[in-house]
Design a protein around this motif. Sequence first.
Motif, PDB file in Angstrom:
ATOM      1  N   GLU A   1      -8.786   2.272 -10.435  1.00  0.00           N
ATOM      2  CA  GLU A   1      -8.359   2.300  -8.633  1.00  0.00           C
ATOM      3  C   GLU A   1     -10.381   1.962  -8.460  1.00  0.00           C
ATOM      4  O   GLU A   1     -10.900   3.264  -8.671  1.00  0.00           O
ATOM      5  CB  GLU A   1      -7.891   3.491  -7.794  1.00  0.00           C
ATOM      6  CG  GLU A   1      -7.735   2.160  -6.547  1.00  0.00           C
ATOM      7  CD  GLU A   1      -6.476   2.498  -5.398  1.00  0.00           C
ATOM      8  OE1 GLU A   1      -5.315   1.962  -5.167  1.00  0.00           O
ATOM      9  OE2 GLU A   1      -6.644   4.196  -5.988  1.00  0.00           O
TER      10      GLU A   1
ATOM     11  N   ASN B   1       1.076  -1.299  -0.240  1.00  0.00           N
ATOM     12  CA  ASN B   1       0.333   0.130  -0.586  1.00  0.00           C
ATOM     13  C   ASN B   1       1.003   0.920  -0.282  1.00  0.00           C
ATOM     14  O   ASN B   1       1.802   1.063   0.922  1.00  0.00           O
ATOM     15  CB  ASN B   1      -0.845   0.367   1.063  1.00  0.00           C
ATOM     16  CG  ASN B   1      -2.281  -1.172   1.432  1.00  0.00           C
ATOM     17  OD1 ASN B   1      -2.124  -2.228   1.877  1.00  0.00           O
ATOM     18  ND2 ASN B   1      -2.701  -1.037   0.189  1.00  0.00           N
TER      19      ASN B   1
ATOM     20  N   GLN C   1      -3.120  -5.974  -5.725  1.00  0.00           N
ATOM     21  CA  GLN C   1      -2.079  -6.455  -4.478  1.00  0.00           C
ATOM     22  C   GLN C   1      -2.330  -7.686  -4.133  1.00  0.00           C
ATOM     23  O   GLN C   1      -1.681  -8.462  -2.898  1.00  0.00           O
ATOM     24  CB  GLN C   1      -3.645  -6.161  -3.449  1.00  0.00           C
ATOM     25  CG  GLN C   1      -3.659  -4.802  -2.587  1.00  0.00           C
ATOM     26  CD  GLN C   1      -2.374  -3.956  -2.320  1.00  0.00           C
ATOM     27  OE1 GLN C   1      -2.053  -4.528  -1.449  1.00  0.00           O
ATOM     28  NE2 GLN C   1      -2.383  -2.852  -2.520  1.00  0.00           N
TER      29      GLN C   1
ATOM     30  N   LYS D   1       1.814   1.910  -6.784  1.00  0.00           N
ATOM     31  CA  LYS D   1       0.851   1.655  -8.256  1.00  0.00           C
ATOM     32  C   LYS D   1       0.612   2.843  -8.589  1.00  0.00           C
ATOM     33  O   LYS D   1       0.337   3.179 -10.014  1.00  0.00           O
ATOM     34  CB  LYS D   1       0.069   0.172  -7.805  1.00  0.00           C
ATOM     35  CG  LYS D   1       2.019  -0.538  -7.180  1.00  0.00           C
ATOM     36  CD  LYS D   1       1.078  -2.012  -6.151  1.00  0.00           C
ATOM     37  CE  LYS D   1      -0.067  -1.584  -5.457  1.00  0.00           C
ATOM     38  NZ  LYS D   1      -0.206  -0.862  -3.789  1.00  0.00           N
ATOM     39  N   THR D   2      -0.624   3.067  -8.092  1.00  0.00           N
ATOM     40  CA  THR D   2      -1.961   4.061  -8.418  1.00  0.00           C
ATOM     41  C   THR D   2      -1.010   5.276  -9.340  1.00  0.00           C
ATOM     42  O   THR D   2      -1.539   5.450 -10.826  1.00  0.00           O
ATOM     43  CB  THR D   2      -3.176   3.946  -8.107  1.00  0.00           C
ATOM     44  OG1 THR D   2      -3.448   2.651  -7.155  1.00  0.00           O
ATOM     45  CG2 THR D   2      -4.228   5.123  -8.251  1.00  0.00           C
ATOM     46  N   THR D   3      -0.220   5.712  -9.053  1.00  0.00           N
ATOM     47  CA  THR D   3       0.345   7.102  -8.768  1.00  0.00           C
ATOM     48  C   THR D   3       0.913   6.220 -10.901  1.00  0.00           C
ATOM     49  O   THR D   3       0.639   8.218 -11.682  1.00  0.00           O
ATOM     50  CB  THR D   3       1.622   7.568  -8.446  1.00  0.00           C
ATOM     51  OG1 THR D   3       0.379   7.649  -6.764  1.00  0.00           O
ATOM     52  CG2 THR D   3       1.437   8.896  -8.476  1.00  0.00           C
TER      53      THR D   3
END
Lengths: 300, 237
Positions: free
Chosen positions: B86, B39, B195, B43-45
């Motif tokens: 996401e 977390n 994840q 990754k999302t960035t």
Amino acid sequence: MTEFLQHIINGLSVGAIYALIALGYTMVYGVLKLINFAHGDVFMVGAMMAFYTSSKWSSEAQHPTIGGAVLIAVISMAICGLIGFVIERVAYRPLRSAPRINSLITAIGVSFFIEYGGQVVFGPTPNAFGILPPLPPVQVGGLSIGAVDIITMAVALALMFGLQRIVFHTRLGTAMRAVSHNPDVAALMGVNVDFIISFTFVLGSVLAAAAGILFASKYPSVQPLMGLMPGLKAFVAAVIGGIGNVPGAMVGGLLLGLIEQLVSGYFSSQWKDAVAFALLILILLVKPSGLLGRATAEKV
Amino acid sequence: MAALLSLENVDVHYGAIHALRGVSFEVNEGQIVTLIGANGAGKTTTLRAVSCMLQPTSGTVRYQGQSLAGQKAHQLVARGLCHAPEGRGIFPQLTVHENLLLGAFLRRDKAGIAADAEKGFALFPRLKEREKQLAGTLSGGEQQMLAIARALMARPKLLLLDEPSLGLAPQVTETIFRIIEDINKQGVTILLVEQNAHLALGIAHQGYVLETGTVVKSGPGAELLKSPEIREAYLGE
Ligand SMILES: Nc1ncnc2c1ncn2[C@@H]1O[C@H](COP(=O)(O)OP(=O)(O)OP(=O)(O)O)[C@@H](O)[C@H]1O
Ligand SMILES: [Mg+2]
């Protein structure tokens, strides 16, 4: 009974005008989460443009015809669409990522700019307005319905029907609703969010112009501050219906018009504004999201 | 083989937060590439930088050999780069059908759009039964199915998926992963953020491990799956 029906007709006619203005507030709120306080002033400019095209730049005011009135309305609506586009482009877009309070203050600034700029450009005194040929009232049973009221209701109904089609049954309308729920994700679908926002301002301003012309025809005069009260009332109507909700704005506008006319008819016209705002407070207390608004909290 | 997507030394800041630090990696055409990490690893960035939802402070993102600097997210959809964000990002107040149509927003071929919607329904039959329902009334798993089906409506060349298994029951997750493999076999390149490192590495041709904004390890999925460090850090062994 006839008296009651007469008030209902009047109420629907005023309410239809509120509804047209309220739609602009609610659509802009939908896509930008911004109360465009200058919206009532676009309504004024719409009426003003019709006044100028009819009495200064053509002979429509002297020799009114239905065709001429339609042409003038279309021209004024187009001009206001352009003004709405420019307002968003110049005043709101640079503040898109700024704190919301900045946009809100800017909106008030734009409103003052148009109101006081309008007094300079158009002059502060009221002018008589008339683009429609004299038409006899229509007698139905014991009722006498003014031609302007019939035209107002018919035009408003047609415009609202058209808008409903656009918002709920076209590609652009679907994109508008998507942007109003989540602009970032809408962009990931290929939606040009800037374009949709401009489109929304244009659409709202065109409706406001139509409302302005109908209003000026009903109370036949124009002046630069004429947008204040109807603008405020339409905002109230949008909140009553559920700000951001298109059918809500229509319902809110009609309801507010009806209540106002019934109050003026059976009590006193001095009470009608007080009742309108009392209704607003009541709605905010009982159902803050408005009659048709979603009960869910604003998505973050 | 030329890379379909490449990142070279990409840095991203959120104000004072330095979220990505010199991220470099490549995604080759036809592959499934996965990005795993804890977390907050970034990754999302990374996906947001690829789809131009945000601009890197330095470094270059290249898609089909061209730098994406200055592009807007909506312009990339037309070039076949689609991002299923996401949290699914479905539009809850729109119907399932309208959500799918938005996926095909830039397309004008009505017949093709209808055919692709049917393909989506074939992949996820539950969506067909709920076509007219508001997307917000779908279960979490169904919303995820909708998000994937919607992304496919744009006929992507490169599909970015951000945690498609989030909040799903194990069986549903497995179904989704099987479908991701199928989509890939039909020629869609996939960049998958997960994840669930086990499943992700299991289907990935290539994997990258992200730690506090930096790529710390890379290799073929099957190889990473065997690596003791990975097994310890991400597979809970
Ligand atoms: N909008 C934002 N503003 C400020 N900081 C942010 C923002 N978005 C992400 N961050 C920070 O950037 C870092 C990377 O976040 P990111 O969302 O990319 O992580 P992630 O790897 O996707 O994590 P997860 O597995 O929890 O989704 C985190 O430290 C996060 O707090
Ligand atoms: Mg994430």
